[in-house]
Design an enzyme around this catalytic site. Structure first.
Site, short mmCIF file in Angstrom:
data_model
loop_
_atom_site.label_atom_id
_atom_site.label_comp_id
_atom_site.label_asym_id
_atom_site.label_seq_id
_atom_site.Cartn_x
_atom_site.Cartn_y
_atom_site.Cartn_z
N GLY A 59 0.56 -4.90 0.96
CA GLY A 59 -0.63 -4.91 0.10
C GLY A 59 -0.36 -5.60 -1.23
O GLY A 59 -1.28 -6.16 -1.84
N GLU B 79 -0.82 -9.12 -0.64
CA GLU B 79 -2.26 -9.34 -0.38
C GLU B 79 -3.07 -9.33 -1.67
O GLU B 79 -3.98 -10.14 -1.84
CB GLU B 79 -2.75 -8.27 0.60
CG GLU B 79 -2.09 -8.44 1.97
CD GLU B 79 -2.42 -7.31 2.94
OE1 GLU B 79 -1.97 -6.17 2.70
OE2 GLU B 79 -3.12 -7.55 3.92
N GLU C 40 4.53 -5.27 7.28
CA GLU C 40 3.84 -4.14 7.93
C GLU C 40 4.30 -3.94 9.35
O GLU C 40 4.28 -2.83 9.88
CB GLU C 40 2.32 -4.35 7.89
CG GLU C 40 1.69 -4.24 6.51
CD GLU C 40 1.62 -5.55 5.75
OE1 GLU C 40 2.37 -6.49 6.09
OE2 GLU C 40 0.82 -5.62 4.80
N ALA D 283 0.87 -1.17 0.00
CA ALA D 283 0.00 0.00 0.00
C ALA D 283 0.91 1.22 0.00
O ALA D 283 2.06 1.14 0.43
CB ALA D 283 -0.88 -0.02 1.24
N1 CO8 Z 1 4.62 3.11 -0.56
C1 CO8 Z 1 5.04 4.29 -1.12
N2 CO8 Z 1 6.19 4.40 -1.80
C2 CO8 Z 1 6.96 3.31 -1.92
C3 CO8 Z 1 6.60 2.05 -1.36
C4 CO8 Z 1 5.35 1.97 -0.68
N3 CO8 Z 1 4.89 0.84 -0.15
N4 CO8 Z 1 7.57 1.16 -1.64
C5 CO8 Z 1 8.51 1.82 -2.35
N5 CO8 Z 1 8.15 3.11 -2.52
C6 CO8 Z 1 8.88 4.16 -3.21
C7 CO8 Z 1 10.06 4.67 -2.40
O1 CO8 Z 1 9.65 5.60 -1.43
C8 CO8 Z 1 10.94 5.25 -3.47
O2 CO8 Z 1 10.43 6.52 -3.83
P1 CO8 Z 1 11.43 7.79 -3.97
O3 CO8 Z 1 12.32 7.43 -5.13
O4 CO8 Z 1 10.49 8.93 -4.27
O5 CO8 Z 1 12.15 7.90 -2.69
C9 CO8 Z 1 10.71 4.33 -4.67
O6 CO8 Z 1 9.47 3.65 -4.41
C10 CO8 Z 1 11.80 3.28 -4.84
O7 CO8 Z 1 11.92 2.59 -3.59
P2 CO8 Z 1 13.33 2.34 -2.85
O8 CO8 Z 1 14.28 3.45 -3.17
O9 CO8 Z 1 13.03 2.08 -1.41
O10 CO8 Z 1 13.81 1.01 -3.61
P3 CO8 Z 1 14.81 -0.11 -3.05
O11 CO8 Z 1 15.07 -0.98 -4.23
O12 CO8 Z 1 15.94 0.52 -2.33
O13 CO8 Z 1 13.96 -0.93 -1.95
C11 CO8 Z 1 11.99 -2.08 -1.09
C12 CO8 Z 1 12.85 -1.72 -2.33
C13 CO8 Z 1 12.77 -3.04 -0.17
C14 CO8 Z 1 10.75 -2.79 -1.62
C15 CO8 Z 1 11.60 -0.80 -0.31
O14 CO8 Z 1 11.09 0.15 -1.24
C16 CO8 Z 1 10.57 -1.01 0.75
O15 CO8 Z 1 10.87 -1.53 1.81
N6 CO8 Z 1 9.30 -0.59 0.49
C17 CO8 Z 1 8.24 -0.67 1.44
C18 CO8 Z 1 7.73 -2.08 1.59
C19 CO8 Z 1 6.64 -2.14 2.61
O16 CO8 Z 1 6.83 -1.86 3.78
N7 CO8 Z 1 5.43 -2.52 2.17
C20 CO8 Z 1 4.30 -2.59 3.03
C21 CO8 Z 1 3.53 -1.31 2.97
S1 CO8 Z 1 2.23 -1.23 4.19
C22 CO8 Z 1 1.01 -2.15 3.53
O17 CO8 Z 1 1.06 -2.60 2.43
C23 CO8 Z 1 -0.14 -2.32 4.44
C24 CO8 Z 1 -1.36 -2.78 3.72
C25 CO8 Z 1 -2.50 -2.80 4.64
C26 CO8 Z 1 -2.87 -1.43 5.11
C27 CO8 Z 1 -4.27 -1.55 5.58
C28 CO8 Z 1 -4.83 -0.26 6.02
C29 CO8 Z 1 -6.28 -0.46 6.34
#
Ligand code: CO8
Length: 257
Positions: free
Chosen positions: A108, A111, A131, A65
């Site tokens: 997400g 999911e 998460e 997400a």
């Molecule tokens: N949301 C927003 N932006 C994201 C996300 C995300 N989930 N994942 C990556 N991005 C963005 C980064 O911020 C970055 O943007 P910018 O260049 O503007 O800084 C761009 O994508 C590239 O990402 P990275 O530079 O981090 O790329 P890497 O190759 O270094 O790392 C990873 C890749 C390991 C995947 C890393 O991006 C990461 O850890 N991402 C987050 C993963 C995560 O935690 N996902 C879970 C999110 S929470 C969720 O899904 C909950 C769902 C349920 C919620 C329910 C509510 C009711």
């Protein structure tokens, strides 16, 4: 229909839907959700379309997400909007669809992949529910679907540690149907979807409903549900055509009625 965050391409009787926010690793914001709801509803309503494939790109199916969109929300706004309940419209899709997953399928993203009828993974796929590292939990069905798919031990370990599972482990664990070389992922998923698209459309929906019922019901009730749907198909032209085609050694010409 023009979309901003997804691409929708009919390929014969198969609809290919691609999540297309590569700069954000296909993070699922509300725009993606709205567009996927529309695309899946259009696919379901289009009689010429029989199966769909949902994919991302080589680096990410979806990295979760959109954290940036969510971070400032409070309980009241989350609760009032029933945040993410819209995904139930995607899971209400009656026709079969496959998730073709390469790269990250996190939070997400994992999911949504699990909302598909099954997952075909590229060799570089990484699944995870990280998460907990953000101080939250899965919120789009991850704790429930992952546990049903791979059992409590691994699901609990993944949710509590946030570790990722690679494609080989995901196949061993029953999370994915098949792992294929990355370069042929979409082609393999489309081929599988074409196989499904060649089946009778009513039988495809009935098979999907039955297998899904195994997640919702006890065994005895599920078996009765299966048998009743099986009986029901004997009221269709497709059952007559399918069995006649077998006897006459020819290809069935499905009517979807
Ligand atoms: N949301 C927003 N932006 C994201 C996300 C995300 N989930 N994942 C990556 N991005 C963005 C980064 O911020 C970055 O943007 P910018 O260049 O503007 O800084 C761009 O994508 C590239 O990402 P990275 O530079 O981090 O790329 P890497 O190759 O270094 O790392 C990873 C890749 C390991 C995947 C890393 O991006 C990461 O850890 N991402 C987050 C993963 C995560 O935690 N996902 C879970 C999110 S929470 C969720 O899904 C909950 C769902 C349920 C919620 C329910 C509510 C009711």
């Amino acid at each position: 229909m023009t979309y901003e965050t997804i691409l929708v391409e009919p390929r014969g009787a198969v609809t290919l839907i691609t999540i297309n926010r590569p700069k954000a690793l296909n993070a699922l914001n509300s725009r993606v959700l709205d567009e996927l709801i529309q695309a899946f509803a259009a696919f379901d309503a289009d009689e010429s379309q029989r199966c769909a494939v949902l994919t991302g790109n080589e680096k990410a199916f979806a990295a979760g997400a959109d954290i940036k969109e969510m971070s400032d929300q409070g309980f009241a706004s989350m609760y009032a909007s029933n945040f993410f309940s819209g995904w139930e419209k995607v899971t209400a899709t009656r026709k079969p669809w496959i998730a073709a997953v390469a790269g990250y399928a996190l939070g997400g993203g994992c999911e949504v992949a699990m909302m598909a009828d099954f997952i075909i993974a590229g060799e570089n796929a990484q699944f995870g529910q990280p998460e907990i590292k953000l101080g939250v939990t899965p919120g789009m069905g991850g704790s429930q679907r992952l546990t049903r798919a791979i059992g409590k031990a691994k699901a609990m370990e993944m949710c509590l540690t946030g570790r990722m599972m690679d494609a080989a482990e995901a196949e061993r664990s029953g999370l994915v149907a098949r792992v294929v070389p990355l370069e042929s992922l979409v082609e393999e998923a489309l081929k599988t979807a074409e196989t499904i698209a060649r089946m009778g459309p009513l039988a495809a929906i009935a098979n999907k409903e039955m297998v899904n019922a195994a997640f919702e019901t006890g065994l005895a009730q599920g078996i009765v549900f299966e048998r009743r749907l099986f009986h029901g198909l004997f009221g269709t032209e497709d059952q007559k055509e399918g069995m006649a085609a077998f006897v006459e050694k020819r290809k069935a010409d499905w009517k979807g009625r």
